[in-house]
Structure formats: C-alpha cells, structure tokens
Scaffold this motif. Sequence first.
Motif, PDB file in Angstrom:
ATOM      1  N   GLU A  12       0.840  -1.207   0.000  1.00 35.20           N
ATOM      2  CA  GLU A  12       0.000   0.000   0.000  1.00 35.20           C
ATOM      3  C   GLU A  12       0.872   1.253   0.000  1.00 35.20           C
ATOM      4  O   GLU A  12       0.627   2.204  -0.747  1.00 35.20           O
ATOM      5  N   ARG A  13       1.929   1.246   0.828  1.00 35.88           N
ATOM      6  CA  ARG A  13       2.842   2.394   0.907  1.00 35.88           C
ATOM      7  C   ARG A  13       3.517   2.646  -0.437  1.00 35.88           C
ATOM      8  O   ARG A  13       3.598   3.775  -0.913  1.00 35.88           O
ATOM      9  N   ILE A  14       3.966   1.577  -1.092  1.00 33.00           N
ATOM     10  CA  ILE A  14       4.624   1.700  -2.398  1.00 33.00           C
ATOM     11  C   ILE A  14       3.646   2.269  -3.423  1.00 33.00           C
ATOM     12  O   ILE A  14       3.983   3.188  -4.171  1.00 33.00           O
ATOM     13  N   ALA A  15       2.435   1.717  -3.460  1.00 37.94           N
ATOM     14  CA  ALA A  15       1.434   2.184  -4.420  1.00 37.94           C
ATOM     15  C   ALA A  15       1.104   3.653  -4.199  1.00 37.94           C
ATOM     16  O   ALA A  15       1.002   4.433  -5.151  1.00 37.94           O
ATOM     17  N   ASN A  16       0.970   4.058  -2.935  1.00 35.86           N
ATOM     18  CA  ASN A  16       0.672   5.464  -2.632  1.00 35.86           C
ATOM     19  C   ASN A  16       1.837   6.372  -3.007  1.00 35.86           C
ATOM     20  O   ASN A  16       1.640   7.468  -3.521  1.00 35.86           O
ATOM     21  N   ALA A  17       3.049   5.907  -2.766  1.00 39.10           N
ATOM     22  CA  ALA A  17       4.229   6.698  -3.119  1.00 39.10           C
ATOM     23  C   ALA A  17       4.321   6.881  -4.634  1.00 39.10           C
ATOM     24  O   ALA A  17       4.679   7.950  -5.120  1.00 39.10           O
ATOM     25  N   LEU A  18       3.983   5.836  -5.366  1.00 38.80           N
ATOM     26  CA  LEU A  18       4.003   5.938  -6.823  1.00 38.80           C
ATOM     27  C   LEU A  18       2.998   6.967  -7.302  1.00 38.80           C
ATOM     28  O   LEU A  18       3.268   7.726  -8.223  1.00 38.80           O
ATOM     29  N   GLY A  19       1.846   6.990  -6.656  1.00 37.77           N
ATOM     30  CA  GLY A  19       0.833   7.964  -7.020  1.00 37.77           C
ATOM     31  C   GLY A  19       1.272   9.378  -6.709  1.00 37.77           C
ATOM     32  O   GLY A  19       0.955  10.316  -7.429  1.00 37.77           O
ATOM     33  N   ALA A  20       2.047   9.535  -5.655  1.00 40.19           N
ATOM     34  CA  ALA A  20       2.464  10.870  -5.227  1.00 40.19           C
ATOM     35  C   ALA A  20       3.586  11.433  -6.088  1.00 40.19           C
ATOM     36  O   ALA A  20       3.581  12.598  -6.445  1.00 40.19           O
ATOM     37  N   LEU A 162      -6.043 -11.929  -0.573  1.00 42.11           N
ATOM     38  CA  LEU A 162      -7.114 -10.950  -0.816  1.00 42.11           C
ATOM     39  C   LEU A 162      -6.765  -9.584  -0.219  1.00 42.11           C
ATOM     40  O   LEU A 162      -7.092  -8.549  -0.797  1.00 42.11           O
ATOM     41  N   ALA A 163      -6.087  -9.591   0.928  1.00 40.24           N
ATOM     42  CA  ALA A 163      -5.678  -8.322   1.543  1.00 40.24           C
ATOM     43  C   ALA A 163      -4.704  -7.563   0.643  1.00 40.24           C
ATOM     44  O   ALA A 163      -4.637  -6.336   0.686  1.00 40.24           O
ATOM     45  N   LEU A 164      -3.964  -8.281  -0.192  1.00 42.69           N
ATOM     46  CA  LEU A 164      -3.003  -7.662  -1.103  1.00 42.69           C
ATOM     47  C   LEU A 164      -3.647  -7.117  -2.377  1.00 42.69           C
ATOM     48  O   LEU A 164      -3.050  -6.302  -3.075  1.00 42.69           O
ATOM     49  N   CYS A 165      -4.843  -7.571  -2.694  1.00 42.13           N
ATOM     50  CA  CYS A 165      -5.434  -7.248  -3.993  1.00 42.13           C
ATOM     51  C   CYS A 165      -5.719  -5.757  -4.190  1.00 42.13           C
ATOM     52  O   CYS A 165      -5.532  -5.238  -5.291  1.00 42.13           O
ATOM     53  N   LYS A 166      -6.131  -5.061  -3.159  1.00 42.21           N
ATOM     54  CA  LYS A 166      -6.396  -3.624  -3.319  1.00 42.21           C
ATOM     55  C   LYS A 166      -5.099  -2.840  -3.549  1.00 42.21           C
ATOM     56  O   LYS A 166      -4.999  -2.075  -4.515  1.00 42.21           O
ATOM     57  N   PRO A 167      -4.069  -3.009  -2.694  1.00 41.23           N
ATOM     58  CA  PRO A 167      -2.822  -2.296  -2.988  1.00 41.23           C
ATOM     59  C   PRO A 167      -2.181  -2.751  -4.301  1.00 41.23           C
ATOM     60  O   PRO A 167      -1.579  -1.939  -5.008  1.00 41.23           O
ATOM     61  N   LEU A 168      -2.333  -4.025  -4.664  1.00 39.39           N
ATOM     62  CA  LEU A 168      -1.816  -4.476  -5.952  1.00 39.39           C
ATOM     63  C   LEU A 168      -2.548  -3.788  -7.102  1.00 39.39           C
ATOM     64  O   LEU A 168      -1.948  -3.494  -8.131  1.00 39.39           O
ATOM     65  N   GLY A 169      -3.828  -3.545  -6.916  1.00 36.32           N
ATOM     66  CA  GLY A 169      -4.602  -2.822  -7.933  1.00 36.32           C
ATOM     67  C   GLY A 169      -4.031  -1.435  -8.174  1.00 36.32           C
ATOM     68  O   GLY A 169      -3.867  -1.006  -9.323  1.00 36.32           O
ATOM     69  N   LYS A 170      -3.702  -0.726  -7.103  1.00 38.59           N
ATOM     70  CA  LYS A 170      -3.087   0.597  -7.241  1.00 38.59           C
ATOM     71  C   LYS A 170      -1.735   0.489  -7.927  1.00 38.59           C
ATOM     72  O   LYS A 170      -1.390   1.297  -8.792  1.00 38.59           O
ATOM     73  N   LEU A 171      -0.975  -0.508  -7.536  1.00 34.54           N
ATOM     74  CA  LEU A 171       0.357  -0.717  -8.106  1.00 34.54           C
ATOM     75  C   LEU A 171       0.263  -1.024  -9.605  1.00 34.54           C
ATOM     76  O   LEU A 171       0.988  -0.433 -10.410  1.00 34.54           O
ATOM     77  N   LEU A 172      -0.639  -1.929  -9.985  1.00 32.98           N
ATOM     78  CA  LEU A 172      -0.806  -2.262 -11.404  1.00 32.98           C
ATOM     79  C   LEU A 172      -1.257  -1.053 -12.204  1.00 32.98           C
ATOM     80  O   LEU A 172      -0.822  -0.858 -13.339  1.00 32.98           O
ATOM     81  N   HIS A 173      -2.120  -0.255 -11.622  1.00 31.90           N
ATOM     82  CA  HIS A 173      -2.592   0.951 -12.308  1.00 31.90           C
ATOM     83  C   HIS A 173      -1.408   1.876 -12.632  1.00 31.90           C
ATOM     84  O   HIS A 173      -1.308   2.393 -13.736  1.00 31.90           O
ATOM     85  N   HIS A 174      -0.505   2.045 -11.674  1.00 29.23           N
ATOM     86  CA  HIS A 174       0.668   2.901 -11.898  1.00 29.23           C
ATOM     87  C   HIS A 174       1.630   2.277 -12.895  1.00 29.23           C
ATOM     88  O   HIS A 174       2.189   2.977 -13.743  1.00 29.23           O
ATOM     89  N   VAL A 175       1.813   0.958 -12.807  1.00 28.32           N
ATOM     90  CA  VAL A 175       2.720   0.274 -13.736  1.00 28.32           C
ATOM     91  C   VAL A 175       2.159   0.339 -15.157  1.00 28.32           C
ATOM     92  O   VAL A 175       2.901   0.572 -16.106  1.00 28.32           O
ATOM     93  N   ALA A 176       0.849   0.138 -15.290  1.00 26.01           N
ATOM     94  CA  ALA A 176       0.219   0.153 -16.611  1.00 26.01           C
ATOM     95  C   ALA A 176       0.284   1.533 -17.256  1.00 26.01           C
ATOM     96  O   ALA A 176       0.343   1.650 -18.475  1.00 26.01           O
ATOM     97  N   SER A 177       0.286   2.566 -16.443  1.00 22.42           N
ATOM     98  CA  SER A 177       0.326   3.918 -17.024  1.00 22.42           C
ATOM     99  C   SER A 177       1.756   4.419 -17.187  1.00 22.42           C
ATOM    100  O   SER A 177       1.973   5.569 -17.522  1.00 22.42           O
ATOM    101  N   GLU A 178       2.740   3.535 -16.978  1.00 22.59           N
ATOM    102  CA  GLU A 178       4.160   3.892 -17.136  1.00 22.59           C
ATOM    103  C   GLU A 178       4.479   4.189 -18.582  1.00 22.59           C
ATOM    104  O   GLU A 178       4.021   3.554 -19.485  1.00 22.59           O
TER     105      GLU A 178
END
Length: 178
Positions: A12-20, A162-178
């Motif tokens: 979650e922290r990584i995904a949020n940092a990528l967004g920031a 399942l607990a990982l799926c939401k932060p992974l979703g954020k992570l994939l979104h950032h990776v896909a928009s790379e």
Amino acid sequence: MSTALNLVSETERIANALGADGGVSRISLSTVAEKIARNLGVETPEVAILAISNRWRHLHFLVREALKNVGFVPLSSNSALAARTVRDSRPEIENNFASARHATVFEGVKTGNEPAEAIQKMISAPILLDGKVIGVIQVSRKGATPHTAGPDFTAEDLGNILALCKPLGKLLHHVASE
C-alpha cells in the motif's frame, strides 16, 4: 499474520508513493512477487501477476518474467482459471488443480536449470481498482504429486492474498500507465 499485514502495508505504501511522485521505475513487480512468495511459503516462480488488456480481451503476464513472451490467456477461455477469476470476479482455492481441466502451456516453461513441474495447488484472486477487476494474482504449489508440492492452501492463505489485492490494484494501475 503480522508478516502478511506488513506486506499489505508495504505494498500500500509503495502504491501510494508511486501515485504521489510517479516513481514507477523504482519499483519492480518481481520484487513484490518475491515478498509475496516469501510471505506465503512458496517459491518466487510460483507467484504470477497478470493484467487485463481490454483492447485485446486477454490477460498477459507481468510477473513471471519467463512467461511474458510465451503468450496470453484469452478472457473467453473456459479452461483457464485466471480467465474465470476475471469473469466471476471471485477468488478460488484449487487444492486439486492438477486434476482439474486447464491449459498446461505455461506450466511447461522452465525457470533456470530445474525441470518444469506440474502445478498441483493454486489460489487465484482478482486484483481490483475502484471495484473493477484489472488483473489476477495466482499463487501455486508445484511438485510431482500433490503431497510433494506442499500443504494445501487454506482460508488464511486466501485472506492474506485478498488483503493484497487492493494495494496491488493501485500498483498495477501505476505500472500500466508507465
């Protein structure tokens, strides 16, 4: 359980940092897969992360590196657990995966010098972003037999994934928009 919580928090922290700061190039999904494998007691090649291509209506591998160029999984496939996971937006534990009807083309891909082994057990879960499936995570146990592959996956294992799926979703979104 605390290690699973730490992994979720870190993802979650990584995904949020990528967004920031948009620092997508600093994160490797392979590194995330290694941590997931360690947390679940499987080998790194037993973790796969797939993303949906809405344009081509298929799933393509982001992790395992060895599978990226092998092919893709059509969302219309009736024999692919990953495609069913997307269509049904529902996780599954398959502790008798080897006996279930499924495509085996990806199982035959060797990693390193070791012979390819059959997938005996698998957890498949949808990766979500804003309630929409954007990918799939699959964690397997490979071996010559179900017994040699290791213990059955449990509801607790599924909960950790399942607990990982939401932060992974954020992570994939950032990776896909790379």
